[in-house]
Scaffold this motif. Sequence first.
Motif, PDB file in Angstrom:
ATOM      1  N   CYS A  73      22.592  49.977  29.024  1.00  0.00           N
ATOM      2  CA  CYS A  73      22.545  49.193  30.266  1.00  0.00           C
ATOM      3  C   CYS A  73      23.067  47.771  30.049  1.00  0.00           C
ATOM      4  O   CYS A  73      22.664  47.089  29.106  1.00  0.00           O
ATOM      5  CB  CYS A  73      21.115  49.126  30.789  1.00  0.00           C
ATOM      6  N   ARG A  74      23.905  47.342  30.967  1.00  0.00           N
ATOM      7  CA  ARG A  74      24.471  45.998  30.869  1.00  0.00           C
ATOM      8  C   ARG A  74      23.459  44.936  31.255  1.00  0.00           C
ATOM      9  O   ARG A  74      22.696  45.095  32.217  1.00  0.00           O
ATOM     10  CB  ARG A  74      25.690  45.870  31.799  1.00  0.00           C
ATOM     11  N   LEU A  75      23.450  43.845  30.497  1.00  0.00           N
ATOM     12  CA  LEU A  75      22.783  42.630  30.932  1.00  0.00           C
ATOM     13  C   LEU A  75      23.799  41.877  31.770  1.00  0.00           C
ATOM     14  O   LEU A  75      24.809  41.402  31.263  1.00  0.00           O
ATOM     15  CB  LEU A  75      22.314  41.797  29.734  1.00  0.00           C
ATOM     16  N   TRP A  76      23.553  41.767  33.060  1.00  0.00           N
ATOM     17  CA  TRP A  76      24.554  41.273  33.997  1.00  0.00           C
ATOM     18  C   TRP A  76      25.044  39.889  33.595  1.00  0.00           C
ATOM     19  O   TRP A  76      24.289  39.047  33.108  1.00  0.00           O
ATOM     20  CB  TRP A  76      23.973  41.209  35.406  1.00  0.00           C
ATOM     21  N   GLY A  77      26.342  39.681  33.823  1.00  0.00           N
ATOM     22  CA  GLY A  77      26.938  38.392  33.498  1.00  0.00           C
ATOM     23  C   GLY A  77      27.288  38.232  32.037  1.00  0.00           C
ATOM     24  O   GLY A  77      27.616  37.126  31.600  1.00  0.00           O
ATOM     25  N   SER A  78      27.233  39.323  31.267  1.00  0.00           N
ATOM     26  CA  SER A  78      27.536  39.251  29.838  1.00  0.00           C
ATOM     27  C   SER A  78      28.109  40.579  29.378  1.00  0.00           C
ATOM     28  O   SER A  78      28.155  41.557  30.128  1.00  0.00           O
ATOM     29  CB  SER A  78      26.276  38.922  29.037  1.00  0.00           C
ATOM     30  N   ASP A  79      28.525  40.607  28.115  1.00  0.00           N
ATOM     31  CA  ASP A  79      28.963  41.859  27.497  1.00  0.00           C
ATOM     32  C   ASP A  79      27.828  42.540  26.750  1.00  0.00           C
ATOM     33  O   ASP A  79      28.026  43.591  26.131  1.00  0.00           O
ATOM     34  CB  ASP A  79      30.119  41.585  26.518  1.00  0.00           C
ATOM     35  N   ASP A  80      26.645  41.937  26.773  1.00  0.00           N
ATOM     36  CA  ASP A  80      25.507  42.488  26.040  1.00  0.00           C
ATOM     37  C   ASP A  80      24.950  43.712  26.763  1.00  0.00           C
ATOM     38  O   ASP A  80      24.955  43.788  27.990  1.00  0.00           O
ATOM     39  CB  ASP A  80      24.409  41.432  25.908  1.00  0.00           C
ATOM     40  N   THR A  81      24.461  44.648  25.973  1.00  0.00           N
ATOM     41  CA  THR A  81      23.804  45.821  26.531  1.00  0.00           C
ATOM     42  C   THR A  81      22.426  45.974  25.889  1.00  0.00           C
ATOM     43  O   THR A  81      22.153  45.386  24.836  1.00  0.00           O
ATOM     44  CB  THR A  81      24.621  47.093  26.287  1.00  0.00           C
ATOM     45  N   ALA A  82      21.585  46.762  26.529  1.00  0.00           N
ATOM     46  CA  ALA A  82      20.221  46.918  26.040  1.00  0.00           C
ATOM     47  C   ALA A  82      19.645  48.212  26.604  1.00  0.00           C
ATOM     48  O   ALA A  82      20.250  48.886  27.451  1.00  0.00           O
ATOM     49  CB  ALA A  82      19.360  45.734  26.473  1.00  0.00           C
ATOM     50  N   ALA A  83      18.460  48.565  26.123  1.00  0.00           N
ATOM     51  CA  ALA A  83      17.723  49.690  26.682  1.00  0.00           C
ATOM     52  C   ALA A  83      17.256  49.352  28.097  1.00  0.00           C
ATOM     53  O   ALA A  83      17.160  48.174  28.468  1.00  0.00           O
ATOM     54  CB  ALA A  83      16.532  50.023  25.787  1.00  0.00           C
ATOM     55  N   PRO A  84      16.949  50.355  28.901  1.00  0.00           N
ATOM     56  CA  PRO A  84      16.567  50.097  30.299  1.00  0.00           C
ATOM     57  C   PRO A  84      15.424  49.106  30.489  1.00  0.00           C
ATOM     58  O   PRO A  84      15.525  48.251  31.394  1.00  0.00           O
ATOM     59  CB  PRO A  84      16.204  51.491  30.812  1.00  0.00           C
ATOM     60  N   PRO A  85      14.334  49.131  29.703  1.00  0.00           N
ATOM     61  CA  PRO A  85      13.282  48.138  29.965  1.00  0.00           C
ATOM     62  C   PRO A  85      13.765  46.701  29.800  1.00  0.00           C
ATOM     63  O   PRO A  85      13.389  45.819  30.593  1.00  0.00           O
ATOM     64  CB  PRO A  85      12.202  48.484  28.928  1.00  0.00           C
ATOM     65  N   THR A  86      14.597  46.455  28.787  1.00  0.00           N
ATOM     66  CA  THR A  86      15.098  45.099  28.568  1.00  0.00           C
ATOM     67  C   THR A  86      16.077  44.698  29.658  1.00  0.00           C
ATOM     68  O   THR A  86      16.069  43.550  30.133  1.00  0.00           O
ATOM     69  CB  THR A  86      15.762  44.990  27.188  1.00  0.00           C
ATOM     70  N   ALA A  87      16.932  45.633  30.068  1.00  0.00           N
ATOM     71  CA  ALA A  87      17.855  45.341  31.168  1.00  0.00           C
ATOM     72  C   ALA A  87      17.085  45.050  32.451  1.00  0.00           C
ATOM     73  O   ALA A  87      17.447  44.143  33.212  1.00  0.00           O
ATOM     74  CB  ALA A  87      18.806  46.519  31.375  1.00  0.00           C
ATOM     75  N   ALA A  88      16.014  45.795  32.698  1.00  0.00           N
ATOM     76  CA  ALA A  88      15.190  45.533  33.883  1.00  0.00           C
ATOM     77  C   ALA A  88      14.585  44.144  33.813  1.00  0.00           C
ATOM     78  O   ALA A  88      14.534  43.419  34.813  1.00  0.00           O
ATOM     79  CB  ALA A  88      14.095  46.593  34.003  1.00  0.00           C
ATOM     80  N   LEU A  89      14.107  43.755  32.628  1.00  0.00           N
ATOM     81  CA  LEU A  89      13.532  42.417  32.446  1.00  0.00           C
ATOM     82  C   LEU A  89      14.557  41.331  32.745  1.00  0.00           C
ATOM     83  O   LEU A  89      14.318  40.437  33.576  1.00  0.00           O
ATOM     84  CB  LEU A  89      13.031  42.272  31.006  1.00  0.00           C
ATOM     85  N   TYR A  90      15.700  41.380  32.088  1.00  0.00           N
ATOM     86  CA  TYR A  90      16.670  40.297  32.232  1.00  0.00           C
ATOM     87  C   TYR A  90      17.306  40.274  33.621  1.00  0.00           C
ATOM     88  O   TYR A  90      17.411  39.212  34.252  1.00  0.00           O
ATOM     89  CB  TYR A  90      17.764  40.413  31.173  1.00  0.00           C
ATOM     90  N   ASN A  91      17.721  41.431  34.099  1.00  0.00           N
ATOM     91  CA  ASN A  91      18.412  41.445  35.386  1.00  0.00           C
ATOM     92  C   ASN A  91      17.481  41.122  36.547  1.00  0.00           C
ATOM     93  O   ASN A  91      17.902  40.519  37.540  1.00  0.00           O
ATOM     94  CB  ASN A  91      19.103  42.797  35.586  1.00  0.00           C
ATOM     95  N   THR A  92      16.195  41.474  36.432  1.00  0.00           N
ATOM     96  CA  THR A  92      15.238  41.050  37.452  1.00  0.00           C
ATOM     97  C   THR A  92      14.994  39.545  37.370  1.00  0.00           C
ATOM     98  O   THR A  92      14.785  38.886  38.397  1.00  0.00           O
ATOM     99  CB  THR A  92      13.912  41.809  37.314  1.00  0.00           C
ATOM    100  N   THR A  93      15.019  38.991  36.169  1.00  0.00           N
ATOM    101  CA  THR A  93      14.948  37.530  36.042  1.00  0.00           C
ATOM    102  C   THR A  93      16.057  36.877  36.849  1.00  0.00           C
ATOM    103  O   THR A  93      15.831  35.892  37.569  1.00  0.00           O
ATOM    104  CB  THR A  93      15.067  37.119  34.560  1.00  0.00           C
TER     105      THR A  93
END
Length: 449
Positions: free
Chosen positions: A63-83
Amino acid sequence: MTTTAELADFALSVAYDELSDDVQEELKKRVLDSIGIAVGALGADAVEIVHETSVEMDTAGPCRLWGSDDTAAPPTAALYNTTLTRYLDYMDSFLAPGETPHPSDNIASVIACAEQQGLTGADLLAGIGVAYEVQGELAWNAPVRDRGWDHVTHTVLSAATGAGLVSELDREELRNAIGIAGTAHNALRVTRTGGINEWKGIASANAARNAVYSVALADHGMEGPTNLFEGQKGWKQIVSGEFEIDLDTGCERVFDTMTKRYVAETYAQSAVEGIIELAEEHDIDASRVESIHLDTFEGAKLIIGGGEGSRYEVETKAQADHSLPYMLAAALIDRQMTNDAYDPERIQRDDVQTLLRKVTVEEDEVLTERFENGEMPANIEIELDDSTYQIEKDDFSGHPNNPMSWAQIEEKFTTMTDDRYARERQNEIIETVKSLDTCDVVDLVELLE
């Protein structure tokens, strides 16, 4: 009786093709609105803390961390992208008499799980519709604010339900996910009382992560307390009290969700719009203002008018966007309420610090009754050295009684993303969201670099 089975059966009964055209359009509007807000939040200090923590602890995943090239597992992506979607306090809000949560706090969780599964945009929108319906029903029928709980206590349940649907959990797995989420992750309202700090803008992101992690555990076979609500020492007994909900597979609770016109707390929207209208109509010189008085409804007085701590000591963004005195003073002076109102230098300037102390806020029981009947009223009186101006507002542009059009949502989106994307990319995102039901989730996420 409300049970995890009721929530699971509801979610598994929702089909995108069976939603009305109006519901489908409103869900798409919420997605575009949230993405624009997320892009506008990139680079904020608190957002960067979450990003740095996320990539330090989770460097691999689909899963992409929006606004970056970084990717992560779904829980981390949910954390950052909801932020990103929540931090600016520019997100949508569900208007219930005793609770005002933000259903868009669910969107990044559902996207992350749908992205992992390689689903279609139609599947995604069904999951978002489920989350909005659960969030709205809990807010309306099971408010927890007065019992000392934060509204993200609802969000962890709604996000787990929507994310569990798109994660393709079966009925028992979904019940387990909801049971885990609702047992282990209840948040205290101290987040929003007294001297407000930055966690106020991150609490729902933490709920989003916890919801998705609960879904992942259930997907791998973890059992949870499926008697979450009605069990001994369960959610009803400890958190909410008795309640019943009436879930609609048409997901029409999205119509009760407002879209913010101004970067300000939900209950400030009508008052901010009104004071800007007065300032512009009468060309009010802030230096001549002797007093500003706002009559408002109970929730606004409680949360941002001084009922849960002084709102006159304003030094940070987190304090400023939850202070009616600050927001009204800044809006009168600047005749707008954008991200710029929360720059540290703007907050500390003498003009706004002086004027905010001339603001008084009182609850009017008649306005409280009108709020409970579906309005967001605000009566404002500005007294100058030689004149007095008044305005009465029933609601604002973006309220369910006066919803934003596609054109207004697009304008908000382009304003929020102008510093990040060229017009061509903005148009590509807009058109992808408009046709999301014919695209794959990855088609949208790949645009959010």
